[in-house]
Design a protein around this motif. Structure first.
Motif, PDB file in Angstrom:
ATOM      1  N   TRP A 314      51.476  52.093 -27.137  1.00 23.59           N
ATOM      2  CA  TRP A 314      52.928  52.314 -27.380  1.00 23.59           C
ATOM      3  C   TRP A 314      53.680  52.062 -29.292  1.00 23.59           C
ATOM      4  CZ3 TRP A 314      56.685  47.969 -28.933  1.00 23.59           C
ATOM      5  CH2 TRP A 314      57.690  47.975 -28.537  1.00 23.59           C
ATOM      6  N   SER A 315      52.855  50.663 -30.011  1.00 24.54           N
ATOM      7  CA  SER A 315      53.091  49.990 -30.274  1.00 24.54           C
ATOM      8  C   SER A 315      52.359  50.580 -31.354  1.00 24.54           C
ATOM      9  CB  SER A 315      52.512  48.552 -30.333  1.00 24.54           C
ATOM     10  OG  SER A 315      51.022  48.529 -30.563  1.00 24.54           O
ATOM     11  N   SER A 316      50.936  51.860 -31.719  1.00 20.94           N
ATOM     12  CA  SER A 316      50.729  52.215 -32.940  1.00 20.94           C
ATOM     13  C   SER A 316      50.870  53.532 -32.735  1.00 20.94           C
ATOM     14  CB  SER A 316      48.716  51.646 -32.323  1.00 20.94           C
ATOM     15  OG  SER A 316      48.914  52.801 -31.131  1.00 20.94           O
ATOM     16  N   GLY A 317      52.073  53.495 -31.800  1.00 25.30           N
ATOM     17  CA  GLY A 317      52.740  55.104 -31.625  1.00 25.30           C
ATOM     18  C   GLY A 317      51.514  56.073 -31.256  1.00 25.30           C
ATOM     19  N   LYS A 318      51.248  56.280 -30.251  1.00 26.17           N
ATOM     20  CA  LYS A 318      50.141  57.341 -29.605  1.00 26.17           C
ATOM     21  C   LYS A 318      50.804  57.472 -28.223  1.00 26.17           C
ATOM     22  CE  LYS A 318      45.827  56.307 -32.848  1.00 26.17           C
ATOM     23  NZ  LYS A 318      45.546  55.298 -33.243  1.00 26.17           N
ATOM     24  N   THR A 319      52.087  57.264 -27.922  1.00 27.72           N
ATOM     25  CA  THR A 319      51.954  57.664 -26.600  1.00 27.72           C
ATOM     26  C   THR A 319      51.923  58.646 -26.081  1.00 27.72           C
ATOM     27  OG1 THR A 319      54.627  57.850 -27.240  1.00 27.72           O
ATOM     28  CG2 THR A 319      53.903  55.574 -27.002  1.00 27.72           C
ATOM     29  N   GLY A 320      52.006  59.292 -26.701  1.00 25.29           N
ATOM     30  CA  GLY A 320      52.119  61.456 -27.038  1.00 25.29           C
ATOM     31  C   GLY A 320      53.296  61.562 -26.643  1.00 25.29           C
ATOM     32  N   GLU A 321      54.647  61.076 -26.688  1.00 28.01           N
ATOM     33  CA  GLU A 321      55.956  61.155 -26.704  1.00 28.01           C
ATOM     34  C   GLU A 321      55.933  61.591 -28.104  1.00 28.01           C
ATOM     35  OE1 GLU A 321      59.176  63.096 -26.607  1.00 28.01           O
ATOM     36  OE2 GLU A 321      58.403  62.240 -24.234  1.00 28.01           O
ATOM     37  N   PRO A 322      56.160  62.632 -28.727  1.00 21.98           N
ATOM     38  CA  PRO A 322      56.963  62.698 -30.009  1.00 21.98           C
ATOM     39  C   PRO A 322      57.753  61.506 -30.951  1.00 21.98           C
ATOM     40  CG  PRO A 322      56.459  64.700 -29.136  1.00 21.98           C
ATOM     41  CD  PRO A 322      56.342  63.558 -28.407  1.00 21.98           C
ATOM     42  N   LEU A 323      58.697  61.947 -31.214  1.00 22.88           N
ATOM     43  CA  LEU A 323      59.978  61.068 -31.084  1.00 22.88           C
ATOM     44  C   LEU A 323      59.632  59.531 -31.136  1.00 22.88           C
ATOM     45  CD1 LEU A 323      61.983  61.250 -32.264  1.00 22.88           C
ATOM     46  CD2 LEU A 323      63.785  60.359 -30.753  1.00 22.88           C
ATOM     47  N   ILE A 324      58.865  59.222 -30.269  1.00 16.74           N
ATOM     48  CA  ILE A 324      58.618  57.454 -29.935  1.00 16.74           C
ATOM     49  C   ILE A 324      57.369  56.993 -30.953  1.00 16.74           C
ATOM     50  CG2 ILE A 324      57.923  56.360 -28.139  1.00 16.74           C
ATOM     51  CD1 ILE A 324      60.469  56.872 -27.986  1.00 16.74           C
ATOM     52  N   ASP A 325      56.575  57.889 -31.168  1.00 13.79           N
ATOM     53  CA  ASP A 325      55.270  57.729 -31.853  1.00 13.79           C
ATOM     54  C   ASP A 325      55.443  57.714 -33.201  1.00 13.79           C
ATOM     55  OD1 ASP A 325      53.693  57.482 -29.533  1.00 13.79           O
ATOM     56  OD2 ASP A 325      52.754  59.778 -29.877  1.00 13.79           O
ATOM     57  N   ALA A 326      56.527  59.261 -33.788  1.00 13.74           N
ATOM     58  CA  ALA A 326      57.011  58.956 -34.869  1.00 13.74           C
ATOM     59  C   ALA A 326      58.171  57.591 -35.450  1.00 13.74           C
ATOM     60  CB  ALA A 326      58.433  60.177 -35.037  1.00 13.74           C
ATOM     61  N   GLY A 327      58.707  57.454 -34.047  1.00 15.66           N
ATOM     62  CA  GLY A 327      59.210  56.188 -34.512  1.00 15.66           C
ATOM     63  C   GLY A 327      58.638  54.270 -34.724  1.00 15.66           C
ATOM     64  N   MET A 328      57.044  54.652 -34.080  1.00 15.31           N
ATOM     65  CA  MET A 328      56.400  53.642 -34.337  1.00 15.31           C
ATOM     66  C   MET A 328      55.948  53.503 -35.297  1.00 15.31           C
ATOM     67  SD  MET A 328      57.825  51.713 -31.473  1.00 15.31           S
ATOM     68  CE  MET A 328      56.820  50.732 -31.445  1.00 15.31           C
ATOM     69  N   ARG A 329      55.308  54.413 -35.582  1.00  9.03           N
ATOM     70  CA  ARG A 329      54.242  54.928 -36.657  1.00  9.03           C
ATOM     71  C   ARG A 329      55.181  54.475 -38.356  1.00  9.03           C
ATOM     72  NH1 ARG A 329      50.609  59.358 -35.766  1.00  9.03           N
ATOM     73  NH2 ARG A 329      50.219  59.301 -33.319  1.00  9.03           N
ATOM     74  N   GLU A 330      56.434  54.888 -38.059  1.00  7.21           N
ATOM     75  CA  GLU A 330      57.641  54.400 -39.260  1.00  7.21           C
ATOM     76  C   GLU A 330      57.203  53.120 -39.765  1.00  7.21           C
ATOM     77  OE1 GLU A 330      61.561  54.950 -41.712  1.00  7.21           O
ATOM     78  OE2 GLU A 330      61.781  55.401 -39.104  1.00  7.21           O
ATOM     79  N   ARG A 340      69.075  53.429 -34.045  1.00  4.41           N
ATOM     80  CA  ARG A 340      68.836  54.538 -33.174  1.00  4.41           C
ATOM     81  C   ARG A 340      67.835  54.621 -32.474  1.00  4.41           C
ATOM     82  NH1 ARG A 340      71.988  56.990 -29.376  1.00  4.41           N
ATOM     83  NH2 ARG A 340      74.091  55.973 -30.208  1.00  4.41           N
ATOM     84  N   LEU A 341      66.700  54.571 -33.149  1.00  2.00           N
ATOM     85  CA  LEU A 341      65.815  54.515 -32.779  1.00  2.00           C
ATOM     86  C   LEU A 341      64.899  53.194 -32.329  1.00  2.00           C
ATOM     87  CD1 LEU A 341      62.903  57.007 -35.368  1.00  2.00           C
ATOM     88  CD2 LEU A 341      63.742  57.634 -33.166  1.00  2.00           C
ATOM     89  N   PRO A 407      66.907  67.692 -34.133  1.00  2.25           N
ATOM     90  CA  PRO A 407      66.432  69.313 -33.195  1.00  2.25           C
ATOM     91  C   PRO A 407      65.822  69.671 -34.304  1.00  2.25           C
ATOM     92  CG  PRO A 407      68.420  68.343 -34.881  1.00  2.25           C
ATOM     93  CD  PRO A 407      67.961  67.154 -34.799  1.00  2.25           C
ATOM     94  N   GLU A 408      65.108  69.794 -35.275  1.00  6.63           N
ATOM     95  CA  GLU A 408      64.650  70.828 -35.823  1.00  6.63           C
ATOM     96  C   GLU A 408      63.207  70.050 -36.312  1.00  6.63           C
ATOM     97  OE1 GLU A 408      66.281  71.586 -40.287  1.00  6.63           O
ATOM     98  OE2 GLU A 408      68.055  72.637 -39.278  1.00  6.63           O
ATOM     99  N   GLY A 409      62.740  68.671 -36.159  1.00  7.65           N
ATOM    100  CA  GLY A 409      61.828  68.287 -35.932  1.00  7.65           C
ATOM    101  C   GLY A 409      61.139  67.393 -37.591  1.00  7.65           C
ATOM    102  N   ILE A 410      62.046  67.482 -38.340  1.00  2.00           N
ATOM    103  CA  ILE A 410      61.995  67.283 -39.250  1.00  2.00           C
ATOM    104  C   ILE A 410      61.372  65.555 -39.434  1.00  2.00           C
ATOM    105  CG2 ILE A 410      62.216  66.906 -41.883  1.00  2.00           C
ATOM    106  CD1 ILE A 410      64.248  68.886 -41.030  1.00  2.00           C
ATOM    107  N   TYR A 411      62.191  64.655 -38.528  1.00  2.00           N
ATOM    108  CA  TYR A 411      61.950  63.758 -38.826  1.00  2.00           C
ATOM    109  C   TYR A 411      60.152  62.966 -37.892  1.00  2.00           C
ATOM    110  CZ  TYR A 411      61.252  58.797 -37.376  1.00  2.00           C
ATOM    111  OH  TYR A 411      61.103  56.891 -37.055  1.00  2.00           O
ATOM    112  N   ARG A 412      59.844  64.398 -36.726  1.00  2.00           N
ATOM    113  CA  ARG A 412      58.908  63.690 -36.243  1.00  2.00           C
ATOM    114  C   ARG A 412      57.652  64.621 -37.247  1.00  2.00           C
ATOM    115  NH1 ARG A 412      60.758  67.251 -31.285  1.00  2.00           N
ATOM    116  NH2 ARG A 412      61.834  68.261 -32.564  1.00  2.00           N
ATOM    117  N   ARG A 413      57.458  65.404 -38.100  1.00  2.00           N
ATOM    118  CA  ARG A 413      56.584  66.050 -38.749  1.00  2.00           C
ATOM    119  C   ARG A 413      56.320  65.072 -39.984  1.00  2.00           C
ATOM    120  NH1 ARG A 413      59.523  70.990 -37.462  1.00  2.00           N
ATOM    121  NH2 ARG A 413      60.794  70.767 -39.774  1.00  2.00           N
ATOM    122  N   ILE A 414      57.103  64.365 -40.707  1.00  2.16           N
ATOM    123  CA  ILE A 414      57.118  63.909 -41.628  1.00  2.16           C
ATOM    124  C   ILE A 414      55.795  62.246 -41.141  1.00  2.16           C
ATOM    125  CG2 ILE A 414      58.290  61.469 -42.639  1.00  2.16           C
ATOM    126  CD1 ILE A 414      60.850  63.636 -43.444  1.00  2.16           C
TER     127      ILE A 414
END
Length: 420
Positions: A314-330, A340-341, A407-414
């Motif tokens: 969870w803390s390193s952004g490696k859960t496999g859930e893209p939005l969660i992993d993106a948020g934890m990496r940020e 929100r995140l 919805p367009e996945g921009i945040y997750r891709r970054i």
């Protein structure tokens, strides 16, 4: 000659600092200090550093600015290292300390620090000053305040309470007492190699606040506050509020002046509404105290057990859930995360991964530049269903949150493409 020590805690400013202003009025000699606490250098019970590099950078910048402000008025900031009691005992050997002034922090660890000083015979003046509203103006005693935020807000609005008037910075500061400079270790941390989203200090705080209002961003605050990316979707006041580089009352006053000039709207009201939430989490500490820090919180239900392997995922952004992993990496990369995140990743840890909410709260304390003991504890209790909210928890549907806010996945891709 009356010698007073002023102990800066989470109030690294001169403007609207009632405790510091009172110390200046009462003292003939004034020694301003900041204490770096060794216990903050240690690991948490969950095995990670209690204070991240991003937090250290922002603190160092804020202390540098405070030192410059004091120097402009003929004073100085002395930075010492050690537990509070030992620091003040060392100072008492060097100077005849009449009293110690500081801001009041109604949280267990900070209250224990003050109790030790009193028990050691120090005369202390602890002054509450971190809320937007003056507790004395409320239509109820804090120990009897409504548990539910909506009821709290309704009573505040019924009394037409908006904010306490901020104070101007002192025009002058009493001279320093005679003290051996060698006895005070000045900390030069120099953590400047890492990127930092925000510049610490009172000047940077006022510059940011002024620009925020000049650009009329309050008008769109309610519509944009749940976005995930950029500097303008939310106010970004929180890093400076957390260390007290600015006060909530100063912001509320400027917000009120903004509404007079441009007219009130949903966005400007919602900014005040969020500052009121901040007050609410503070005032709850006067009513419930240490109970807010129990594993069960205010509930009767036990917390989830701690699983170190899942926590690392969870803390390193490696859960496999893209939005969660993106948020934890940020969060780990920048020391910041949208409101929100913060709620979504906290919910995922508690409800999807069945994680210990206290470990999550401690991770946020470690990582967030804008860590605030009251808001962090209050929000995690709220999500975990261990606070005052009658709904008993706030689980989020990650799929829905993804569709609604990325919805367009921009945040997750970054953030999923970034390298930690």
């Amino acid at each position: 000659m009356k010698t007073v020590i002023y102990w800066f805690r989470n109030d690294l400013r001169l403007e609207d600092n009632p405790a510091f202003s009172q110390a200046c009025k009462d003292a003939e000699h004034l020694l301003p200090i900041y204490i770096h606490q060794p216990n903050l250098e240690k690991d948490t019970p969950w095995g990670f550093l209690r204070v991240s590099e991003q937090r250290r950078i922002f603190l160092e910048q804020s202390l540098q600015e405070l030192r410059a402000q004091l120097s402009n008025l003929g004073s100085e900031l002395f930075e010492l290292t050690g537990d509070q009691l030992n620091v003040f005992e060392r100072l008492r050997v060097q100077i005849d300390v009449e009293a110690i002034y500081f801001e009041h922090i109604e949280a267990p660890e900070e209250l224990e620090q003050v109790a030790l000083l009193r028990n050691a015979g120090f005369r202390v003046y602890s002054i509450w000053q971190s809320s937007m509203l003056d507790p004395q103006s409320l239509p109820f005693a804090l120990q009897e305040m409504p548990d539910i935020f909506t009821q709290f807000r309704q009573q505040v609005e019924k009394q037409k309470l908006r904010f306490a008037r901020p104070l101007e910075a002192p025009k002058s500061i009493p001279p320093l007492p005679s003290i051996e400079m060698s006895s005070v270790e000045q900390n030069a941390l120099n953590h400047q190699s890492q990127e930092c989203l925000f510049q610490g200090g009172e000047r940077a705080a006022h510059t940011h606040i002024r620009r925020y209002f000049e650009r009329r961003l309050p008008d769109t605050y309610k519509q944009t506050r749940n976005q995930l990316m950029g500097m303008d979707y939310s106010s970004k006041f929180s890093p400076w509020l957390a260390l007290g580089c600015c006060s909530a009352r100063t912001i509320a006053k400027q917000l009120s002046e903004y509404e007079v000039r441009y007219g009130a709207n949903d966005g400007s009201y919602w900014l005040w509404f969020e500052l009121l939430w901040r007050d609410y989490f503070r005032f709850l500490h006067f009513k419930f105290g240490k109970k807010l820090y129990y594993s069960r919180g205010l509930s009767k239900n036990p917390s989830n057990p701690f699983d170190s392997k899942q926590f690392i995922q969870w803390s390193s952004g490696k859960t496999g859930e893209p939005l969660i992993d993106a948020g934890m990496r940020e969060l780990q990369r920048t020391g910041y995360l949208s409101n929100r995140l913060r709620q979504v990743v906290a919910s995922y840890w508690i409800y999807d991964m069945k994680g210990d909410w206290q470990a999550g709260a401690a991770w946020f304390e470690s990582q967030l530049i804008d860590y605030d003991v009251y808001s962090n504890q209050g929000n995690w209790l709220y999500i975990a269903g261990k606070g005052t909210d009658p709904r008993g928890g706030r689980p989020f549907n990650v799929f829905k949150q993804t569709q609604d806010h990325d919805p367009e996945g921009i945040y997750r891709r970054i953030w999923l493409d970034s390298v930690l």
